[in-house]
Design a protein around this motif. Structure first.
Motif, PDB file in Angstrom:
ATOM      1  N   UNK A   3       0.841  -1.201   0.000  1.00 50.07           N
ATOM      2  CA  UNK A   3       0.000   0.000   0.000  1.00 50.07           C
ATOM      3  C   UNK A   3       0.876   1.251   0.000  1.00 50.07           C
ATOM      4  N   UNK A   4       0.251   2.404  -0.151  1.00 48.58           N
ATOM      5  CA  UNK A   4       0.999   3.662  -0.231  1.00 48.58           C
ATOM      6  C   UNK A   4       1.806   3.915   1.040  1.00 48.58           C
ATOM      7  N   UNK A   5       1.215   3.647   2.194  1.00 49.49           N
ATOM      8  CA  UNK A   5       1.941   3.882   3.443  1.00 49.49           C
ATOM      9  C   UNK A   5       3.128   2.929   3.585  1.00 49.49           C
ATOM     10  N   UNK A   6       2.951   1.669   3.236  1.00 47.70           N
ATOM     11  CA  UNK A   6       4.077   0.725   3.313  1.00 47.70           C
ATOM     12  C   UNK A   6       5.199   1.135   2.366  1.00 47.70           C
ATOM     13  N   UNK A   7       4.834   1.593   1.162  1.00 45.34           N
ATOM     14  CA  UNK A   7       5.871   2.012   0.214  1.00 45.34           C
ATOM     15  C   UNK A   7       6.660   3.198   0.741  1.00 45.34           C
ATOM     16  N   UNK A   8       6.051   4.002   1.599  1.00 44.22           N
ATOM     17  CA  UNK A   8       6.740   5.139   2.212  1.00 44.22           C
ATOM     18  C   UNK A   8       7.494   4.756   3.479  1.00 44.22           C
ATOM     19  N   UNK A   9       7.377   3.506   3.884  1.00 45.84           N
ATOM     20  CA  UNK A   9       8.032   3.063   5.116  1.00 45.84           C
ATOM     21  C   UNK A   9       7.243   3.347   6.369  1.00 45.84           C
ATOM     22  N   UNK A  10       5.986   3.755   6.218  1.00 47.48           N
ATOM     23  CA  UNK A  10       5.121   4.048   7.366  1.00 47.48           C
ATOM     24  C   UNK A  10       4.343   2.781   7.740  1.00 47.48           C
ATOM     25  N   UNK A  11       5.078   1.766   8.189  1.00 47.39           N
ATOM     26  CA  UNK A  11       4.497   0.437   8.302  1.00 47.39           C
ATOM     27  C   UNK A  11       3.425   0.318   9.382  1.00 47.39           C
ATOM     28  N   UNK A  29       8.330  -0.956  12.438  1.00 51.36           N
ATOM     29  CA  UNK A  29       9.378  -1.920  12.804  1.00 51.36           C
ATOM     30  C   UNK A  29      10.326  -2.226  11.647  1.00 51.36           C
ATOM     31  N   UNK A  30       9.770  -2.612  10.494  1.00 54.00           N
ATOM     32  CA  UNK A  30      10.619  -3.056   9.389  1.00 54.00           C
ATOM     33  C   UNK A  30      11.471  -1.939   8.783  1.00 54.00           C
ATOM     34  N   UNK A  31      11.168  -0.692   9.101  1.00 50.84           N
ATOM     35  CA  UNK A  31      12.008   0.418   8.635  1.00 50.84           C
ATOM     36  C   UNK A  31      13.395   0.348   9.279  1.00 50.84           C
ATOM     37  N   UNK A  32      13.476  -0.216  10.475  1.00 50.37           N
ATOM     38  CA  UNK A  32      14.703  -0.139  11.263  1.00 50.37           C
ATOM     39  C   UNK A  32      15.448  -1.464  11.395  1.00 50.37           C
ATOM     40  N   UNK A  33      14.812  -2.591  11.104  1.00 47.58           N
ATOM     41  CA  UNK A  33      15.365  -3.877  11.538  1.00 47.58           C
ATOM     42  C   UNK A  33      16.654  -4.276  10.819  1.00 47.58           C
ATOM     43  N   UNK A  34      16.830  -3.920   9.557  1.00 53.14           N
ATOM     44  CA  UNK A  34      18.084  -4.283   8.878  1.00 53.14           C
ATOM     45  C   UNK A  34      19.278  -3.643   9.597  1.00 53.14           C
ATOM     46  N   UNK A  35      19.156  -2.355   9.902  1.00 54.36           N
ATOM     47  CA  UNK A  35      20.237  -1.634  10.576  1.00 54.36           C
ATOM     48  C   UNK A  35      20.468  -2.184  11.976  1.00 54.36           C
ATOM     49  N   UNK A  36      19.375  -2.453  12.711  1.00 59.71           N
ATOM     50  CA  UNK A  36      19.520  -2.904  14.092  1.00 59.71           C
ATOM     51  C   UNK A  36      20.074  -4.326  14.160  1.00 59.71           C
ATOM     52  N   UNK A  37      19.684  -5.176  13.215  1.00 62.45           N
ATOM     53  CA  UNK A  37      20.245  -6.521  13.174  1.00 62.45           C
ATOM     54  C   UNK A  37      21.757  -6.449  12.935  1.00 62.45           C
TER      55      UNK A  37
END
Length: 389
Positions: free
Chosen positions: A93-101, A337-345
């Protein structure tokens, strides 16, 4: 399977419930290896969040092994080890594409109800009321994960459950709370609440380079853990928060203030706390916003208020005029959550932080109901409870 279910205010039970099944081609079934009790679960336990129904399965902080995959899910396979974010996301959706999960436009299957209450729907959440979809939670032996091809964090070998479990909620929640403050090297960051989210926020603010981090709480074990994480601590039962913050900032106030408490804030010396409890008792107010009022008052003009703490409804007597005239910026919301998890992992793998530091109790699932009480009442030095189904 066995699961922790909500049967009413202060009534969590471990019961046998039907096993989950694949309902949509993008689903997956997860065998839960580790889950946790979150501070947000206590709002349900204490009866402050609307939309719970008898028999609802609790929990939104969990991880495990994929044991079944829908035929349209091409990103997961049986045997994959995953952390499941508490926010359910479609990824399209539009919000997910913007990272507003956390405001995904598709994942809340009770959108009509959410639209009426909030004006617009927010994302579906696991184990967190029918306003957010009524999805069964993760304090269970197995969980169905909707949109599982996007709602997951795949975990590489070499990391324990305890190191990565909190990628599903409290670690990215604390990180987002600090990031949305746009911390500068000259900033003092004051954090109200040294519970699990507050602890992650403290360490995030330190990692992001704050000059000074201050933690405000009253529980000795929490204050000791905050101090170990690099914070100067204030025990609000023993000293004035206003006076101590003024002293620590040469009278200017902290540039960044973070509410890691939410709707059940406590205060022992203030009239407004008694006012809130009285209004709450007769259902004229749902949440206790003492921390919000205090942050508005002490924050340095042109500063930022960040609110990761959960609020559920209506609050009263907010000094909005002070906030407007001081030019304060508000940043808040459920965690993307998914906006940050790659960096935090990556930070966990690099050894910058081991989130397992916050765990004080690890018990089997069937001890969950009693641990809700221990956690809520902060007994036995309890800061974070991990459950092993």
């Amino acid at each position: 399977m066995r699961a922790l279910i909500w049967e009413g205010k202060k009534d969590i039970r471990c019961e046998s419930v039907p096993d989950p099944v694949i309902e949509h081609p993008r689903d997956a079934i997860i065998k839960v290896t580790t889950c946790a009790i979150c501070g947000s679960d206590l709002h349900l336990f204490d009866g402050f969040m609307p939309g719970m129904e008898s028999g609802d399965i609790m929990g939104h902080e969990f991880m495990g092994e994929v044991v079944e995959v829908g035929n349209a899910n091409s990103t997961l396979k049986i045997g994959d080890r995953v952390v499941v974010p508490f926010t359910i996301i479609c990824g399209e959706c539009e919000q997910c594409r913007r990272g507003n999960f956390s405001v995904c436009e598709r994942s809340n299957r009770n959108q009509d109800v959410a639209n009426k209450v909030f004006g617009h729907t927010t994302a579906g959440l696991f184990g967190y009321t029918h306003l957010t979809g009524g999805y069964p939670g993760g304090q269970a032996e197995y969980v169905r994960v909707p949109y599982a091809d996007r709602t997951h964090v795949k975990i590489p070998e070499g990391l324990t459950d305890e190191q990565v479990l909190f990628l599903g909620d409290i670690f990215p929640t604390g990180w987002q709370a600090a990031v949305q403050c746009e911390i500068e090297p000259t900033d003092t960051v004051a954090i109200w609440g040294a519970g699990p989210v507050g602890q992650m926020t403290i360490r995030s603010a330190v990692l992001l380079g704050a000059k000074q981090v201050i933690a405000i709480d009253r529980v000795p074990e929490r204050l000791a853990m905050a101090r170990a994480g690099g914070a100067t601590v204030i025990n609000f039962e023993e000293e004035s928060v206003l006076e101590r913050l003024a002293d620590l900032t040469q009278g200017k106030g902290p540039e960044k203030c973070i509410d890691a408490v939410g709707m059940e804030s406590h205060a022992t010396r203030s009239f407004d706390s008694l006012y809130d409890r009285a209004k709450q008792a007769v259902m004229l107010e749902t949440d206790r916003p003492h921390v919000l009022r205090e942050m508005i008052y002490v924050c340095r003009p042109a500063g930022t208020l960040s609110v990761p703490g959960v609020y559920g409804g209506l609050i009263d007597k907010i000094p909005f005029g002070a906030s407007m005239n001081k030019g304060l910026t508000w940043r808040m919301g459920q965690t993307h959550v998914n906006r940050w998890t790659d960096d935090l992992l990556r930070r966990i793998q690099d050894g910058q932080i081991d989130p397992s530091f916050v765990i004080t109790h690890t018990v089997p699932l069937d001890q969950g109901p009693e641990m809700y009480k221990t956690f809520r009442d902060k007994e036995d030095g309890c800061i974070k409870v991990v459950l092993k189904p």
